[in-house]
Write a protein that holds these residues in place. Structure first.
Motif, short mmCIF file in Angstrom:
data_model
loop_
_atom_site.label_atom_id
_atom_site.label_comp_id
_atom_site.label_asym_id
_atom_site.label_seq_id
_atom_site.Cartn_x
_atom_site.Cartn_y
_atom_site.Cartn_z
N GLU A 188 50.08 28.02 30.95
CA GLU A 188 49.21 27.89 31.24
C GLU A 188 48.31 28.14 29.75
OE1 GLU A 188 45.34 29.65 34.08
OE2 GLU A 188 46.77 29.59 35.08
N GLU A 189 48.85 29.54 29.38
CA GLU A 189 48.40 30.31 28.05
C GLU A 189 48.45 29.78 26.99
OE1 GLU A 189 48.44 34.74 29.83
OE2 GLU A 189 50.22 33.91 29.30
N THR A 190 50.15 28.64 27.03
CA THR A 190 50.12 28.55 25.48
C THR A 190 49.84 27.11 25.50
OG1 THR A 190 52.56 29.53 26.01
CG2 THR A 190 52.43 26.74 24.56
N SER A 191 49.50 26.50 26.60
CA SER A 191 48.35 25.26 26.35
C SER A 191 47.19 24.99 26.22
CB SER A 191 48.54 24.40 28.18
OG SER A 191 48.00 25.46 28.64
N LYS A 192 47.00 26.74 26.15
CA LYS A 192 45.34 26.56 25.31
C LYS A 192 45.31 26.43 23.52
CE LYS A 192 43.56 29.81 28.44
NZ LYS A 192 43.29 30.98 28.63
N ALA A 193 46.59 26.22 23.19
CA ALA A 193 47.24 26.78 21.88
C ALA A 193 47.19 25.21 21.42
CB ALA A 193 48.34 26.50 21.47
N LYS A 194 46.32 24.54 20.16
CA LYS A 194 45.76 22.80 19.44
C LYS A 194 47.59 22.96 18.90
CE LYS A 194 43.46 20.27 15.99
NZ LYS A 194 43.13 19.42 17.48
N TRP A 195 47.97 23.63 18.18
CA TRP A 195 48.97 23.19 17.80
C TRP A 195 50.61 23.79 18.64
CZ3 TRP A 195 48.66 19.24 14.90
CH2 TRP A 195 47.72 18.92 14.13
N TRP A 196 51.60 24.00 18.65
CA TRP A 196 52.85 24.21 18.93
C TRP A 196 53.98 24.11 17.81
CZ3 TRP A 196 53.14 21.57 23.52
CH2 TRP A 196 52.36 21.87 25.15
N LEU A 197 54.06 24.80 16.91
CA LEU A 197 54.42 24.80 15.45
C LEU A 197 56.12 25.75 15.84
CD1 LEU A 197 52.27 26.94 12.66
CD2 LEU A 197 52.54 24.57 12.87
N CYS A 198 56.82 24.83 15.74
CA CYS A 198 58.03 25.38 16.04
C CYS A 198 59.67 25.09 14.84
CB CYS A 198 59.32 23.88 16.71
SG CYS A 198 58.44 24.45 18.64
N ASN A 199 61.03 26.42 14.56
CA ASN A 199 61.23 26.10 13.72
C ASN A 199 62.60 25.42 14.03
OD1 ASN A 199 62.92 27.31 11.23
ND2 ASN A 199 63.52 29.03 12.27
N SER A 200 62.16 24.42 13.83
CA SER A 200 63.09 22.83 13.41
C SER A 200 62.43 22.11 12.99
CB SER A 200 62.75 22.96 15.53
OG SER A 200 64.26 22.09 15.45
N CYS A 201 63.50 20.54 13.35
CA CYS A 201 62.72 19.51 12.53
C CYS A 201 62.55 18.73 13.39
CB CYS A 201 63.65 19.23 10.66
SG CYS A 201 65.32 18.81 11.30
N HIS A 202 62.22 17.81 13.17
CA HIS A 202 62.44 16.12 14.03
C HIS A 202 63.73 15.73 14.13
CE1 HIS A 202 61.37 12.33 16.23
NE2 HIS A 202 62.21 12.13 15.08
N GLU A 203 64.83 15.32 12.58
CA GLU A 203 66.02 14.72 13.58
C GLU A 203 66.83 15.35 13.94
OE1 GLU A 203 63.73 13.46 9.60
OE2 GLU A 203 64.43 15.44 10.66
N LEU A 204 66.70 17.02 14.32
CA LEU A 204 67.65 18.27 14.97
C LEU A 204 67.46 17.57 16.56
CD1 LEU A 204 67.73 22.05 13.25
CD2 LEU A 204 69.96 19.85 13.84
N GLU A 205 66.44 17.71 16.29
CA GLU A 205 65.73 17.72 18.40
C GLU A 205 64.93 16.09 18.87
OE1 GLU A 205 65.58 21.44 20.09
OE2 GLU A 205 64.49 21.71 18.49
#
Length: 436
Positions: A188-205
């Motif tokens: 519920e709290e995280t869904s308020k964020a506009k973006w979810w930045l991640c230390n990963s890349c599309h190709e890995l996951e």
């Protein structure tokens, strides 16, 4: 800090806010952090800890304390920044998902809420799917799975078992409940964020990325920050190991490091030391203060360190790219996982808790770049013979190195010009400029 440097490089002023106890540890270990670029301002908020307290040993107490004390102190800090220079008001607030309650403060202060998730995208997806798993009855209210059930979010993502959840590692019911509530309420709290930045890349996951429409993989961040000698550690780095590595043959050294929070028994340290010795290979082993149940380190009788070098903390960002490194014995924390992957190093996996077990399954089952070190038949220790045998298997089978080099190339392309992470980071920074 790596993300902050990338944002600051584009001329955006960044204020880096940390809990006082954590900030003290970092500055004590790396005094150069005080000389950070002028575009990054270091600020702290009180957390009720003293400088002598170890934030690792009190992590969950710290999270509870910050939730109580931080809303007002952070609000006051933002107000002070906004009034000190009307042309440099806070327009975006990036918070670790462990402190996702901060997004409510961002909304009140007129700043855009953005989340940064330091584990894998798959781990974030699991957290955000937890409420649905409860509704479906897959997870019980006592934080466990139905007997024999595993959680699978996609055929292309390794599944989770009962002992592989973030809250599973602790035997303390209060801590289990705290982490479980954080995970379930985090949606519920995280869904308020506009973006979810991640230390990963599309190709890995790729499969995990497709599950989360708001996710923005902008890593691996260590590749973007690879030329920066400044680090953010809790311990002082011993760079003497680099000159020792220089005289070792290429691909010959076993590098051993278990991160900043795992704890061993004395018996397990004995087995590790003797397993490394039995392997007959050169090793660089990190034995940090407090690794052995907080007690002084005592090595087993007869153990000879002539084959290797032991340090309290290593400059990992310079160790893993070294040509002499042939294998990484790791706890499989996500930072260490991405650092090993981006340097093309095969793994021997030794997870302790939380997401580390799922990262191990990525490494061994999905990517094919490592092996797991199994417990003995009592499920208590990893034996010296298991350690020695798995080291032999990694060095004797070229497939692990070949797969690791393919992942290294793929990750390098993701952060290079036109790569997926490069495009995502540019998209985010362009958005910051437009919202300023």
């Amino acid at each position: 800090m790596s993300l902050c440097r990338q944002i600051a490089k584009h001329g955006i002023k960044v204020t880096f806010v940390n809990a006082e106890s954590v900030h003290h540890k970092i500055i004590s270990a790396s005094p150069q952090q005080q000389d950070e670029d002028d575009s990054i301002v270091m600020e702290t908020v009180p957390d009720g800890f003293t400088p002598e307290d170890d934030p690792n040993n009190n992590l969950f107490t710290l999270l509870k304390s910050l939730r109580r004390t931080m809303p007002q102190t952070l609000t006051d800090l933002i107000q002070r920044i906004n009034t000190s220079n009307p042309n440099e008001k806070v327009t975006c607030l990036i918070a670790d998902i462990a402190c996702s309650w901060i997004f409510e403060i961002a909304e009140k202060m007129g700043a855009e809420p953005v989340a940064i998730s330091t584990p894998s995208i798959a781990s974030l997806a699991f957290m955000l799917h937890t409420p649905k798993l409860l509704q479906q009855g897959i997870l019980n209210t006592n934080e466990s799975l139905q007997n024999g059930v595993v959680v699978s979010l996609s055929n292309d993502i390794p599944s989770w078992r009962n002992d592989e959840f973030l809250w599973s590692f602790s035997k303390d019911p209060e801590i289990q409940k705290l982490i479980f509530e954080f995970t379930t309420k985090g949606f519920e709290e995280t869904s308020k964020a506009k973006w979810w930045l991640c230390n990963s890349c599309h190709e890995l996951e790729p499969a995990a990325t497709q599950l989360l429409p708001n996710v923005l993989p902008v890593g691996p961040l260590n590749l973007l920050d690879s030329n920066n000698v400044k680090s953010a550690n809790f311990f002082s780095e011993d760079s003497s190991c680099l000159s020792w590595l220089d005289i070792q043959p290429d691909g010959s050294v076993v590098y051993v490091s278990f991160g900043s929070s795992g704890v061993f028994s004395q018996q397990q340290l004995d087995e590790l030391a003797l397993g490394l010795e039995l392997s007959g290979r050169a090793f660089l082993c990190v034995i940090r203060p407090g690794l052995v149940n907080g007690s002084p380190v005592v090595y087993p009788p007869g153990f000879r360190t002539g084959l290797g070098k032991i340090v309290e903390w290593a400059p990992q960002n310079r160790v893993l790219p070294h040509p002499s490194i042939g294998c990484f014995v790791s706890h499989c924390g996500w930072n260490s996982t991405t650092e090993g992957v981006t340097n093309g190093v095969p793994f021997l996996c030794w997870p302790h808790f939380g997401d580390q077990f799922h990262n191990e399954r990525y490494i061994c089952e999905k990517w094919g770049i490592g092996l797991k070190i199994d417990f003995n038949e009592d499920g208590i220790i990893r034996s010296r013979y298991e350690i020695k045998n798995k080291i032999d298997m990694i060095f004797s089978d070229n497939k692990f190195k070949e797969n690791a080099l393919k992942l290294k190339e793929m990750c390098g392309e993701s952060v290079g010009d036109g790569g997926t992470s490069c495009i995502n980071l540019k998209k985010f920074i362009d958005h910051l400029y437009r919202s300023c």
